[in-house]
Design a protein around this motif. Structure first.
Motif, PDB file in Angstrom:
ATOM      1  N   TYR A  12       0.800  -1.223   0.000  1.00 30.04           N
ATOM      2  CA  TYR A  12       0.000   0.000   0.000  1.00 30.04           C
ATOM      3  C   TYR A  12       0.836   1.278   0.000  1.00 30.04           C
ATOM      4  CZ  TYR A  12      -3.777   3.233   0.841  1.00 30.04           C
ATOM      5  OH  TYR A  12      -4.644   4.267   0.715  1.00 30.04           O
ATOM      6  N   CYS A  13       1.579   1.524   1.094  1.00 25.88           N
ATOM      7  CA  CYS A  13       2.304   2.802   1.131  1.00 25.88           C
ATOM      8  C   CYS A  13       3.811   2.590   1.021  1.00 25.88           C
ATOM      9  CB  CYS A  13       1.932   3.623   2.358  1.00 25.88           C
ATOM     10  SG  CYS A  13       2.895   3.275   3.842  1.00 25.88           S
ATOM     11  N   GLY A  14       4.548   3.681   0.969  1.00 27.25           N
ATOM     12  CA  GLY A  14       5.995   3.651   0.747  1.00 27.25           C
ATOM     13  C   GLY A  14       6.798   3.011   1.863  1.00 27.25           C
ATOM     14  N   CYS A  15       6.156   2.663   2.999  1.00 24.51           N
ATOM     15  CA  CYS A  15       6.871   1.963   4.074  1.00 24.51           C
ATOM     16  C   CYS A  15       7.145   0.516   3.688  1.00 24.51           C
ATOM     17  CB  CYS A  15       6.055   1.958   5.364  1.00 24.51           C
ATOM     18  SG  CYS A  15       6.025   3.543   6.193  1.00 24.51           S
ATOM     19  N   LEU A  16       6.326  -0.045   2.788  1.00 23.68           N
ATOM     20  CA  LEU A  16       6.461  -1.441   2.342  1.00 23.68           C
ATOM     21  C   LEU A  16       6.744  -2.386   3.505  1.00 23.68           C
ATOM     22  CD1 LEU A  16       8.513  -1.237  -0.992  1.00 23.68           C
ATOM     23  CD2 LEU A  16       6.109  -1.827  -0.750  1.00 23.68           C
ATOM     24  N   CYS A  17       5.923  -2.348   4.532  1.00 19.20           N
ATOM     25  CA  CYS A  17       6.130  -3.204   5.708  1.00 19.20           C
ATOM     26  C   CYS A  17       6.250  -4.657   5.258  1.00 19.20           C
ATOM     27  CB  CYS A  17       4.960  -3.058   6.674  1.00 19.20           C
ATOM     28  SG  CYS A  17       4.863  -1.399   7.350  1.00 19.20           S
ATOM     29  N   ASP A  18       7.265  -5.349   5.805  1.00 19.74           N
ATOM     30  CA  ASP A  18       7.561  -6.690   5.295  1.00 19.74           C
ATOM     31  C   ASP A  18       7.290  -7.776   6.336  1.00 19.74           C
ATOM     32  OD1 ASP A  18       9.510  -5.975   7.021  1.00 19.74           O
ATOM     33  OD2 ASP A  18      11.167  -6.154   5.617  1.00 19.74           O
ATOM     34  N   ASP A  19       6.414  -7.470   7.306  1.00 21.42           N
ATOM     35  CA  ASP A  19       6.172  -8.433   8.385  1.00 21.42           C
ATOM     36  C   ASP A  19       4.694  -8.780   8.503  1.00 21.42           C
ATOM     37  OD1 ASP A  19       5.315  -5.946   9.097  1.00 21.42           O
ATOM     38  OD2 ASP A  19       6.108  -6.006  11.132  1.00 21.42           O
ATOM     39  N   HIS A 160       5.165   4.040  10.291  1.00 20.79           N
ATOM     40  CA  HIS A 160       6.486   4.675  10.212  1.00 20.79           C
ATOM     41  C   HIS A 160       7.039   4.934  11.608  1.00 20.79           C
ATOM     42  CE1 HIS A 160       9.496   7.767   9.026  1.00 20.79           C
ATOM     43  NE2 HIS A 160       9.526   7.101   7.897  1.00 20.79           N
ATOM     44  N   LEU A 161       6.163   5.405  12.498  1.00 18.30           N
ATOM     45  CA  LEU A 161       6.629   5.723  13.854  1.00 18.30           C
ATOM     46  C   LEU A 161       6.982   4.480  14.649  1.00 18.30           C
ATOM     47  CD1 LEU A 161       4.153   8.202  13.402  1.00 18.30           C
ATOM     48  CD2 LEU A 161       5.510   8.887  15.359  1.00 18.30           C
ATOM     49  N   SER A 162       6.194   3.408  14.466  1.00 17.13           N
ATOM     50  CA  SER A 162       6.474   2.229  15.281  1.00 17.13           C
ATOM     51  C   SER A 162       7.617   1.398  14.719  1.00 17.13           C
ATOM     52  CB  SER A 162       5.212   1.384  15.447  1.00 17.13           C
ATOM     53  OG  SER A 162       4.725   1.022  14.185  1.00 17.13           O
ATOM     54  N   ARG A 163       7.835   1.462  13.423  1.00 22.09           N
ATOM     55  CA  ARG A 163       8.922   0.653  12.856  1.00 22.09           C
ATOM     56  C   ARG A 163      10.263   1.389  12.792  1.00 22.09           C
ATOM     57  NH1 ARG A 163       8.228  -4.012   9.744  1.00 22.09           N
ATOM     58  NH2 ARG A 163       9.448  -3.236   8.026  1.00 22.09           N
ATOM     59  N   TYR A 164      10.215   2.722  12.628  1.00 20.51           N
ATOM     60  CA  TYR A 164      11.487   3.412  12.390  1.00 20.51           C
ATOM     61  C   TYR A 164      11.799   4.581  13.319  1.00 20.51           C
ATOM     62  CZ  TYR A 164      10.796   0.741   8.188  1.00 20.51           C
ATOM     63  OH  TYR A 164      10.558  -0.282   7.326  1.00 20.51           O
ATOM     64  N   THR A 165      10.798   5.173  13.945  1.00 17.84           N
ATOM     65  CA  THR A 165      11.138   6.370  14.732  1.00 17.84           C
ATOM     66  C   THR A 165      10.643   6.258  16.177  1.00 17.84           C
ATOM     67  OG1 THR A 165       9.200   7.641  14.009  1.00 17.84           O
ATOM     68  CG2 THR A 165      11.173   7.817  12.665  1.00 17.84           C
ATOM     69  N   ARG A 290       7.612   9.107   0.906  1.00 13.17           N
ATOM     70  CA  ARG A 290       7.000   8.742  -0.372  1.00 13.17           C
ATOM     71  C   ARG A 290       5.685   8.005  -0.115  1.00 13.17           C
ATOM     72  NH1 ARG A 290      10.482   9.592  -4.598  1.00 13.17           N
ATOM     73  NH2 ARG A 290       8.504   9.745  -5.666  1.00 13.17           N
ATOM     74  N   GLY A 291       4.678   8.330  -0.910  1.00 12.41           N
ATOM     75  CA  GLY A 291       3.331   7.819  -0.649  1.00 12.41           C
ATOM     76  C   GLY A 291       3.071   6.421  -1.154  1.00 12.41           C
ATOM     77  N   HIS A 292       2.877   6.293  -2.470  1.00 12.76           N
ATOM     78  CA  HIS A 292       2.502   4.999  -3.037  1.00 12.76           C
ATOM     79  C   HIS A 292       3.627   3.982  -2.887  1.00 12.76           C
ATOM     80  CE1 HIS A 292      -1.154   6.455  -5.157  1.00 12.76           C
ATOM     81  NE2 HIS A 292      -0.539   7.595  -4.949  1.00 12.76           N
ATOM     82  N   SER A 293       3.234   2.715  -2.831  1.00 11.07           N
ATOM     83  CA  SER A 293       4.186   1.643  -2.531  1.00 11.07           C
ATOM     84  C   SER A 293       5.442   1.711  -3.381  1.00 11.07           C
ATOM     85  CB  SER A 293       3.504   0.294  -2.703  1.00 11.07           C
ATOM     86  OG  SER A 293       2.967   0.176  -4.001  1.00 11.07           O
ATOM     87  N   ASN A 294       5.283   1.871  -4.691  1.00 14.95           N
ATOM     88  CA  ASN A 294       6.479   1.779  -5.531  1.00 14.95           C
ATOM     89  C   ASN A 294       6.715   3.045  -6.348  1.00 14.95           C
ATOM     90  OD1 ASN A 294       8.761   0.563  -6.523  1.00 14.95           O
ATOM     91  ND2 ASN A 294       7.697  -0.455  -8.206  1.00 14.95           N
ATOM     92  N   ARG A 397      11.278   0.775  -1.389  1.00 18.02           N
ATOM     93  CA  ARG A 397      10.756   1.433  -0.200  1.00 18.02           C
ATOM     94  C   ARG A 397      11.093   2.916  -0.277  1.00 18.02           C
ATOM     95  NH1 ARG A 397      12.939  -1.310   5.163  1.00 18.02           N
ATOM     96  NH2 ARG A 397      14.609   0.204   4.895  1.00 18.02           N
ATOM     97  N   MET A 398      10.477   3.755   0.567  1.00 11.68           N
ATOM     98  CA  MET A 398      10.669   5.204   0.478  1.00 11.68           C
ATOM     99  C   MET A 398      12.123   5.647   0.645  1.00 11.68           C
ATOM    100  SD  MET A 398       9.313   6.725   4.041  1.00 11.68           S
ATOM    101  CE  MET A 398       7.596   6.321   3.938  1.00 11.68           C
ATOM    102  N   ASP A 399      12.972   4.788   1.263  1.00 14.26           N
ATOM    103  CA  ASP A 399      14.371   5.171   1.410  1.00 14.26           C
ATOM    104  C   ASP A 399      15.253   4.544   0.333  1.00 14.26           C
ATOM    105  OD1 ASP A 399      13.903   2.661   2.380  1.00 14.26           O
ATOM    106  OD2 ASP A 399      15.280   2.790   4.056  1.00 14.26           O
ATOM    107  N   GLY A 400      14.629   4.005  -0.723  1.00  8.42           N
ATOM    108  CA  GLY A 400      15.410   3.509  -1.848  1.00  8.42           C
ATOM    109  C   GLY A 400      15.892   2.081  -1.698  1.00  8.42           C
ATOM    110  N   ILE A 401      15.303   1.321  -0.763  1.00 10.49           N
ATOM    111  CA  ILE A 401      15.685  -0.082  -0.595  1.00 10.49           C
ATOM    112  C   ILE A 401      14.753  -0.954  -1.439  1.00 10.49           C
ATOM    113  CG2 ILE A 401      15.820  -1.990   1.076  1.00 10.49           C
ATOM    114  CD1 ILE A 401      17.935   0.109   1.537  1.00 10.49           C
ATOM    115  N   PRO A 402      15.291  -1.751  -2.362  1.00  7.32           N
ATOM    116  CA  PRO A 402      14.422  -2.619  -3.158  1.00  7.32           C
ATOM    117  C   PRO A 402      13.967  -3.832  -2.349  1.00  7.32           C
ATOM    118  CG  PRO A 402      16.705  -2.845  -3.873  1.00  7.32           C
ATOM    119  CD  PRO A 402      16.707  -1.853  -2.762  1.00  7.32           C
TER     120      PRO A 402
END
Ligand code: SF4
Lengths: 434, 255
Positions: A12-19, A160-165, A290-294, A397-402
């Motif tokens: 869904y969003c640019g966080c691309l949660c992988d869990d 974003h807040l719970s996974r990264y900040t 970044r908003g959209h997933s990809n 992902r929003m930080d440029g990680i494929p």
């Protein structure tokens, strides 16, 4: 029969949660764990909402047609057009985006992604002054000061807040939650502002002024600054500048609240220069939300193919890039395009009215599994498998990680990659035969 | 003297842009075949314009090119021109006078975006309005106009003279937002009003004869001259630019 599938990527969003954990019952998604509400709805609302097959507008009616007929139509329209626009690309995988860029070159078209209406200005600013950025893993483990500027993160990128900040554990802190400071800058008190250590409320359109003032303060030229800047008291600006200077590792995240207001890329440039200034004292980085997933993937792919991240015009056979001239909104508002292909995005819901009117006037081919606002404007809609559910590929992902997304469901739908490849091959043959 | 008149023919798709960087006086010496691009199709100049040539010369200074008809979508006219005259009777599309090195362009209608982008010498006179990025640089470019003169009798759009590095721009009407942003030389004169002028300027002179709205907080007031308030800045970047303003907007919500 019930089945549990682990490590699913949320598309869904640019966080691309992988869990994400998905529960399947009788071949359909029955439960979602770990995802936020936005992500969970993406999975849960899938069943029963997709189009059954391609639909074509004939007069006032929709007629069901076969995939073969749909491809014939697309090949004809795109190969004959004088200024075809290929737009969208943020909801599909990089594999499809790459074919899109090559198709634009083949037919002398313009390929533009949703970047031009979200973080295009961020890219323009980066092209002017560079990008002191880092991956989200660095932020999670090291950042003790976070700024969210023009981004209502809790509602737009909920995890974003719970996974990264703010709520994430960090390798270098004993108690990350207590040790991190969060500064929120926005024009109104958002939900995100409520969790902030310091909330800076600025007047609409005042981002540039506040950033200039902060830069001057960091440069020891605070004496010039008046008592109030865009609704913010000077005392607060001095306090914020000091918090930033005292940080051991700071990360500024900005959203469309600053990229799409007033000075657009000038705002972002000023933010980047503020961060450069802080780097004279301590470590700071800056990243777009970044908003959209990809959507980030589209910038990567278009750059490695054409040299430019979005809004690439191939009409003369070589790549030309000039946002404001070659961006989708401008091309449509000027009524230049005479055919359009919309890939997994919904301009009908986001573009100005003049652009939607033009899309409705010209042959518009939409690739989307579900009916959307753009369905009402298009001539032909082709449903595809859903990326991250019954189609897989690479997303950035929003930080440029494929990240490789997963396919966990059987499907009767063709993927957008397969359809685009077929259209590309057919047009190529038409051109070679001519 | 030689006069070349290009009259636009009716087109099946009148909204398609035409890229015509070959319309510069020098190219009309002799009888070379010229091409323009209409969308993604390459066309002979004669397919798009009715071409009439009067007189015969062998140096470009004595050539006048006249554009007539619906030329508002014709881009890049006068790109890299070094001498001669181009007169546009109506409107002109984007990038007119790109990288100009000499000669004159006169526009009787309005000009679209990027008029005189990165020009080095010569002059452009526009009797109507100019679009955004007049006299600026290309995306990511560190220098805009470096020399010559642009005069706009009407209004100018946003980002007028962004990265202005040399030469002079004079707008008789108003300008949009961020006029003179990142200025690093040259003179920008606006007789009317403007929003957020001279942002992040480092050098050069910006003179505003009307009202400056939403003034930035990072300019230092240093005195008065000819009934104008003189500022120096932008101090956000240690800039040494000069900004002169007749009137700063009172009670600005932003100050
Ligand atoms: S934060 Fe984004 S990627 Fe993560 S679950 Fe929510 S919508 Fe999906």
């Amino acid at each position: 029969m019930e089945d549990k599938i682990r490590h699913v990527i949320c598309p869904y969003c640019g966080c691309l949660c992988d869990d994400i954990l998905i529960e399947m019952t009788g071949g359909e998604i029955s439960g979602v764990e770990n995802a936020c509400t936005l992500g969970a709805r993406k999975f849960l609302d899938d069943a029963g909402n997709r189009l059954k097959g391609p639909i074509m507008r004939k007069g006032d009616e929709w007629v069901d047609i076969s995939y073969e007929e749909a491809i014939d139509y697309a090949v004809k329209v795109l190969s004959e057009a004088d200024r075809p626009l290929l737009y969208g690309w943020s909801g599909c995988m990089t594999e499809t985006q790459a074919i899109g860029a090559h198709l634009a070159e083949l037919i002398g078209g313009i390929v533009d992604s949703t970047t031009s209406v979200c973080h295009g200005p961020s890219i323009l600013a980066i092209q002017e002054v560079g990008h002191p950025g880092c991956t989200l893993g660095q932020v999670k483990n090291r950042a003790d000061t976070i700024i969210y500027w023009g981004s209502n993160t809790i509602e737009a990128h909920p995890r974003h807040l719970s996974r990264y900040t703010n709520y994430a554990d960090a390798y270098f802190f004993h108690n990350a939650f207590r040790e991190r400071k969060v500064i929120v800058v926005d024009v109104r008190k958002t939900v995100t502002a409520e969790i902030a250590t310091e909330f800076v409320q600025i007047d609409q359109g005042g981002d540039y002024h506040v950033l200039s003032a902060l830069r001057a303060i960091i440069r020891e030229r605070g004496g010039v600054i008046p008592d109030m800047v865009a609704g913010v008291p000077k005392a607060q600006l001095i306090r914020v500048a000091e918090i930033c200077r005292q940080a051991k590792f700071g990360a500024l995240f900005f959203g469309v609240g600053i990229t799409m207001t007033g000075g657009k890329y000038k705002n972002i440039r000023n933010a980047i220069e503020f961060i450069s200034e802080l780097n004279r004292y301590t470590k700071w980085t800056i990243s777009p939300m970044r908003g959209h997933s990809n959507v980030y993937g589209s910038n990567e792919v278009f750059t490695w193919i054409s040299g430019y991240p979005f809004a690439v015009d191939y009409s003369r056979g070589i790549a030309f890039y000039n946002p404001g001239e070659t961006t989708a909104v401008d091309i449509l508002a000027r009524k230049e395009a005479d055919a359009a292909l919309i890939m997994s995005s919904d301009p009908g819901a986001h573009f100005p009215r003049v652009c939607s009117e033009h899309l409705a006037r010209i042959p518009t081919i939409l690739f989307d599994p579900y009916p959307s606002a753009t369905t009402h404007l298009c001539t032909l809609q082709i449903p595809t498998a859903v990326n991250g559910i019954d189609a897989a590929g690479t997303a950035y992902r929003m930080d440029g990680i494929p990240i490789m997304t997963r396919r966990f469901m059987e499907t009767v739908y063709p993927t957008d990659t397969k359809l685009m490849q077929e259209i590309y091959d057919r047009i190529r043959k038409v051109k070679e035969d001519a | 003297m030689m006069q070349v008149t290009l009259t636009m023919k009716p087109r099946a798709k009148p909204f398609l842009p035409i890229e015509a960087e070959m319309i510069v006086p020098m190219n009309f010496i002799g009888s070379r075949e010229l091409f323009v691009w209409e969308g993604n199709k390459k066309r002979r100049l004669e397919d798009v314009f009715t071409v009439r040539k009067e007189g015969n010369v062998n140096s470009p200074e004595n050539i006048v090119v006249i554009l007539r008809g619906d030329t508002g979508r014709v881009k890049r006219v006068g790109e890299y021109m070094s001498s001669g005259i181009i007169t546009i009777e109506g409107d002109i599309g984007m990038h007119c006078g790109n990288f100009m090195r000499g000669g004159n362009i006169v526009i009787h209608g309005n000009a679209d975006g990027w008029l005189g982008r990165e020009m080095r010498a010569g002059s452009i006179l526009c009797h109507g309005n100019a679009g955004d990025y007049c006299g600026s640089g290309y995306r990511g470019e560190k220098r805009g106009m470096r020399g010559g003169k642009i005069e706009i009798m009407g209004d100018a759009g946003d980002y007028l003279g962004e990265y202005l590095t040399g030469g002079e721009i004079h707008v008789h009407g108003n300008a949009g937002m961020f006029a003179g942003a990142e200025m690093r030389g040259g003179t920008l004169k606006i007789d009317g009003d403007v929003r957020i002028p001279a942002a992040n300027m480092s050098k050069g002179t910006c003179i505003i004869g009307g009202v400056a709205h939403e003034m930035l907080p990072t300019f230092e007031k240093t005195g008065e001259k000819n009934g104008m308030v003189v500022f120096h800045g932008d101090v956000a970047n240690k800039g040494k630019g000069e900004l002169m303003i007749r009137q700063v907007q009172e009670n600005s919500a932003l100050q």
